[in-house]
Design a protein around this motif. Structure first.
Motif, PDB file in Angstrom:
ATOM      1  N   GLN A 149       0.826  -1.219   0.000  1.00  0.00           N
ATOM      2  CA  GLN A 149       0.000   0.000   0.000  1.00  0.00           C
ATOM      3  C   GLN A 149       0.857   1.264   0.000  1.00  0.00           C
ATOM      4  O   GLN A 149       0.385   2.339  -0.369  1.00  0.00           O
ATOM      5  N   ALA A 157       3.253   0.744  -3.773  1.00  0.00           N
ATOM      6  CA  ALA A 157       2.555   1.019  -5.037  1.00  0.00           C
ATOM      7  C   ALA A 157       2.561   2.513  -5.378  1.00  0.00           C
ATOM      8  O   ALA A 157       2.947   2.886  -6.487  1.00  0.00           O
ATOM      9  N   PRO A 158       2.174   3.404  -4.439  1.00  0.00           N
ATOM     10  CA  PRO A 158       2.279   4.837  -4.760  1.00  0.00           C
ATOM     11  C   PRO A 158       3.705   5.260  -5.104  1.00  0.00           C
ATOM     12  O   PRO A 158       3.918   6.022  -6.047  1.00  0.00           O
ATOM     13  N   LEU A 162       4.419   4.069  -8.580  1.00  0.00           N
ATOM     14  CA  LEU A 162       3.577   4.772  -9.556  1.00  0.00           C
ATOM     15  C   LEU A 162       4.065   6.198  -9.776  1.00  0.00           C
ATOM     16  O   LEU A 162       4.024   6.717 -10.887  1.00  0.00           O
ATOM     17  N   GLY A 184      -0.659  -6.094 -10.487  1.00  0.00           N
ATOM     18  CA  GLY A 184      -1.938  -5.462 -10.770  1.00  0.00           C
ATOM     19  C   GLY A 184      -2.158  -4.149 -10.056  1.00  0.00           C
ATOM     20  O   GLY A 184      -3.196  -3.523 -10.216  1.00  0.00           O
ATOM     21  N   ARG A 185      -1.188  -3.707  -9.242  1.00  0.00           N
ATOM     22  CA  ARG A 185      -1.387  -2.471  -8.482  1.00  0.00           C
ATOM     23  C   ARG A 185      -0.509  -1.328  -9.004  1.00  0.00           C
ATOM     24  O   ARG A 185      -0.544  -0.220  -8.482  1.00  0.00           O
ATOM     25  N   THR A 186       0.297  -1.606 -10.000  1.00  0.00           N
ATOM     26  CA  THR A 186       1.083  -0.539 -10.629  1.00  0.00           C
ATOM     27  C   THR A 186       0.938  -0.702 -12.140  1.00  0.00           C
ATOM     28  O   THR A 186       0.619  -1.793 -12.631  1.00  0.00           O
ATOM     29  N   LEU A 187       1.184   0.379 -12.867  1.00  0.00           N
ATOM     30  CA  LEU A 187       1.049   0.320 -14.324  1.00  0.00           C
ATOM     31  C   LEU A 187       2.174  -0.494 -14.935  1.00  0.00           C
ATOM     32  O   LEU A 187       1.981  -1.243 -15.884  1.00  0.00           O
ATOM     33  N   VAL A 188       3.380  -0.286 -14.422  1.00  0.00           N
ATOM     34  CA  VAL A 188       4.536  -1.030 -14.909  1.00  0.00           C
ATOM     35  C   VAL A 188       5.182  -1.676 -13.704  1.00  0.00           C
ATOM     36  O   VAL A 188       5.169  -1.132 -12.608  1.00  0.00           O
ATOM     37  N   ARG A 189       5.721  -2.842 -13.908  1.00  0.00           N
ATOM     38  CA  ARG A 189       6.253  -3.619 -12.800  1.00  0.00           C
ATOM     39  C   ARG A 189       7.645  -3.120 -12.439  1.00  0.00           C
ATOM     40  O   ARG A 189       8.540  -3.157 -13.275  1.00  0.00           O
ATOM     41  N   LEU A 241      -3.162   5.329  -9.003  1.00  0.00           N
ATOM     42  CA  LEU A 241      -2.962   4.969  -7.597  1.00  0.00           C
ATOM     43  C   LEU A 241      -4.046   3.981  -7.206  1.00  0.00           C
ATOM     44  O   LEU A 241      -5.234   4.231  -7.439  1.00  0.00           O
ATOM     45  N   PRO A 242      -3.653   2.834  -6.648  1.00  0.00           N
ATOM     46  CA  PRO A 242      -4.658   1.798  -6.385  1.00  0.00           C
ATOM     47  C   PRO A 242      -5.515   2.126  -5.166  1.00  0.00           C
ATOM     48  O   PRO A 242      -5.094   2.813  -4.258  1.00  0.00           O
ATOM     49  N   ARG A 297      -7.057   1.020  -1.694  1.00  0.00           N
ATOM     50  CA  ARG A 297      -6.446   0.167  -0.664  1.00  0.00           C
ATOM     51  C   ARG A 297      -6.958  -1.271  -0.741  1.00  0.00           C
ATOM     52  O   ARG A 297      -6.198  -2.213  -0.755  1.00  0.00           O
ATOM     53  N   PRO A 349      -7.420  -5.210  -8.772  1.00  0.00           N
ATOM     54  CA  PRO A 349      -6.241  -4.796  -9.546  1.00  0.00           C
ATOM     55  C   PRO A 349      -6.629  -3.789 -10.631  1.00  0.00           C
ATOM     56  O   PRO A 349      -7.811  -3.657 -10.976  1.00  0.00           O
ATOM     57  N   ILE A 350      -5.622  -3.085 -11.159  1.00  0.00           N
ATOM     58  CA  ILE A 350      -5.863  -2.038 -12.146  1.00  0.00           C
ATOM     59  C   ILE A 350      -6.600  -2.584 -13.367  1.00  0.00           C
ATOM     60  O   ILE A 350      -7.535  -1.983 -13.869  1.00  0.00           O
TER      61      ILE A 350
END
Lengths: 390, 390
Positions: free
Chosen positions: A315, A318-319, A322, A352-357, B249-250, B252, B256-257
């Motif tokens: 949590q 991810a920000p 991103l 799945g929580r960021t655009l690019v890994r 930004l995901p 919480r 997933p995106i």
């Protein structure tokens, strides 16, 4: 570069730094090679080298001493004396202090760990650091007068330009201390103070995983959490020296940050939270260690705790990824004891929580990252001073 | 710099760019002043200026035309001809396209807005942009051959080095288009493609609030949300061109995106969410506008919606400011229509959620930010080419 017979002071200094820079880049060289590389006459080179020998910065060695063979008569080589100058990197933390001493070549020639957990007043801490540095230099046989720069890392918000610790919730009696000013008289050389995590990222670029990462993040994750960020060669300090303070990422519905020592995010993911989750009370000074090492060894209950903590950590991760899209995130600090299962859990929850890994790695520097980064920053200063006078 | 009689091609080019650079910095100058400033002989300066006059890049003007008085005989001044070179900045968006044309002095000499909302195929969009640029140049009386660089901004993840749009969820038929390659033949000059929000931050540094901000963030907040980040003079693009994609930004606990067009954060705070909250269906093409202008005018119901949205927005703004500690965050995009009440609501909800309080401002650039930033980036390239050949 610039040839001179009479050699006034500035010109001599420029020529000396030019010669030192070539030796630093290329290793031992003959006088003739130095003359070719600097476009200075043989005569000027001989003068410059002679004065550098006198200052103890370079020395003559025989050609085969440097492992090179000369087909004709043996020629002498000039080389930098790595032991001519040293730097000291210090990690000043609430539980321990770490001192490393490096020579001009960057080799670590002495190192020492100290216990600071019982020091309550700033004067005690300063006296402790002073004694530890002196003892470390003595044990390493490093003459004190060869120390040309000291860098100290400390937790909290550091106003790096003046070396003032603005806020250090973790350190007793440390907030609002003009630390550089207090340390300078103890060492008699330039002293710089920097946020500890900012130094850790320099160490990852120098000795760790981050050698080739342009945007490099070093996440220090122990009882606290903070990020050091390098954008190219620039340390991202922030407008108030507070960049990377991810430990204070707010809870979505939580109360304001307030005056608590721990930030909202680190309270949820730090090693104390790990120990609480695992009801692991074995080591109050180094919480969570039993759980982390058990997870590394595959213990199911410990792996479950690690999974919960990884989900929470993502949590914040991810920000961070991103916003910065970093080339590499190196995770250091106490949690690294969990080893590969930690990385695996983070990658699983991040999917799945960021655009690019983002590329993730565990730091290999252990608890030396801050002190090593401090030595690196000190070396940068000395190299500028010796090699770039012009 | 380097004097030359015969003046081979490279030397001539170096001398020309040196003269152009001095005129760019200092404004109109006499031949004698140019000679002093460049350390080139009067004769060389005369040759260089004559060839620059021939190329149309500089011209002679009378001293009092430039508002200067000479005590002795009137002397001619040499000045850069701003109209000698132009750049085109284009904002290519899903609803509209905007073209600005700037001359060498940075003055905007022509500008045009176009409607792109009905264009479905990439060929239609490319033809539309081509026609719009040509018409704008013609209406501004700008000879096409004076255009030296084109920069186009477009939403999505852009691989800036090669000008490939990797991912553009908002644009029909735009993902995986090698946009720079497709635009280049339309204009016959260098073309660069950049993420739209990255260009907006350049515009804020150039013409907006961010002139003196070292770490500058431009948050574009409309139906989507994205951040452009400047660290000193460096655009923080990220390892994959995905830095600043805060719209993703995901949540919480959210899913997933995935492959949805809108990211989780922008879905909660974008202008569509504002319209939904306010049950404001007046303007589907430009959602939320009625609520935003009502809030600016003090309407209680609209202010309540604004408060809810500001509270949500701070959940993304807080991590951004905690991680970067920027000198200034400029908020642009459609939401700016709400005016000061928006800033007030954001500051109220941000209080206590960051370690240090960031400076916030509303953009004054309206919907011109991206196109202006594109023109600025194009000018940077032309200035490098003209003034820094050495």
């Amino acid at each position: 570069m610039i040839a001179g017979g009479g050699q006034p002071a500035l010109l001599r200094r420029i020529n000396e730094s030019t010669v030192l820079a070539r030796l630093h880049e290329a290793g031992p060289l003959r006088l003739g090679q130095l003359s070719d590389l600097t476009a200075l006459s043989r005569q000027t080179i001989a003068q410059v080298v002679s004065s550098l020998v006198e200052a103890g910065l370079v020395e003559y060695i025989e050609a085969d001493q440097a492992g090179r063979r000369s087909p004709g008569r043996p020629a002498r080589l000039v080389r930098l004396r790595p032991e001519a100058a040293h730097v000291v990197g210090i990690d000043i933390g609430p539980h321990r202090t770490l001192v490393v001493v490096a020579d001009l070549s960057g080799r670590i020639v002495a190192e020492d760990r100290g216990d600071s957990s019982r020091l309550r007043r700033r004067e005690e801490m300063l006296a402790h650091v002073r004694t530890q540095v002196r003892d470390t230099l003595d044990r390493g046989g490093v003459p004190h007068e060869t120390v040309r720069a000291v860098v100290a890392g400390t937790p909290g918000i550091v106003e790096a330009e003046h070396g003032v610790v603005v806020k250090a919730p973790d350190m007793p009696d440390w907030t609002s201390i003009d630390l550089a000013d207090r340390l300078r008289p103890l060492f008699g050389c330039p002293v710089v103070v920097e946020n500890d995590v900012n130094l850790a990222v320099l160490a990852e670029r120098w000795h760790g995983h981050g050698r080739d990462a342009d945007i490099l993040v070093a996440l220090q994750w122990g009882s606290r959490v903070g990020a050091g960020i390098l954008v190219g060669d620039r340390l991202l300090r922030g407008a108030h020296g507070a960049a990377g303070e991810v430990g204070f990422l707010p809870e979505r519905q939580g109360p304001p940050i307030g005056t608590a020592s721990l930030g909202p995010f680190e309270r949820r993911v730090g090693t104390t939270a790990i120990a609480e989750l695992a009801r692991d009370t074995a080591s109050p000074d180094d919480p969570g260690i039993a759980t982390l090492t058990a997870a590394r060894d595959g213990d199911p209950a410990a792996l479950e705790v690690l999974d919960t903590i990884a989900a929470r950590f993502v949590q914040g991760l991810a920000p961070l990824t991103l916003i910065l899209d970093p080339d590499l995130v190196v995770i250091g600090g106490g949690v690294v004891r969990a080893g590969p299962p930690l990385l695996e859990a983070l990658e699983r929850h991040l999917a799945g929580r960021t655009l690019v890994r983002p590329a993730l790695a565990l730091s290999t520097l252990g608890d030396r990252a801050v002190a090593l980064g401090a030595a690196r920053l000190a070396l940068d200063g000395v190299e500028r001073q010796l090699f770039k006078a012009h």
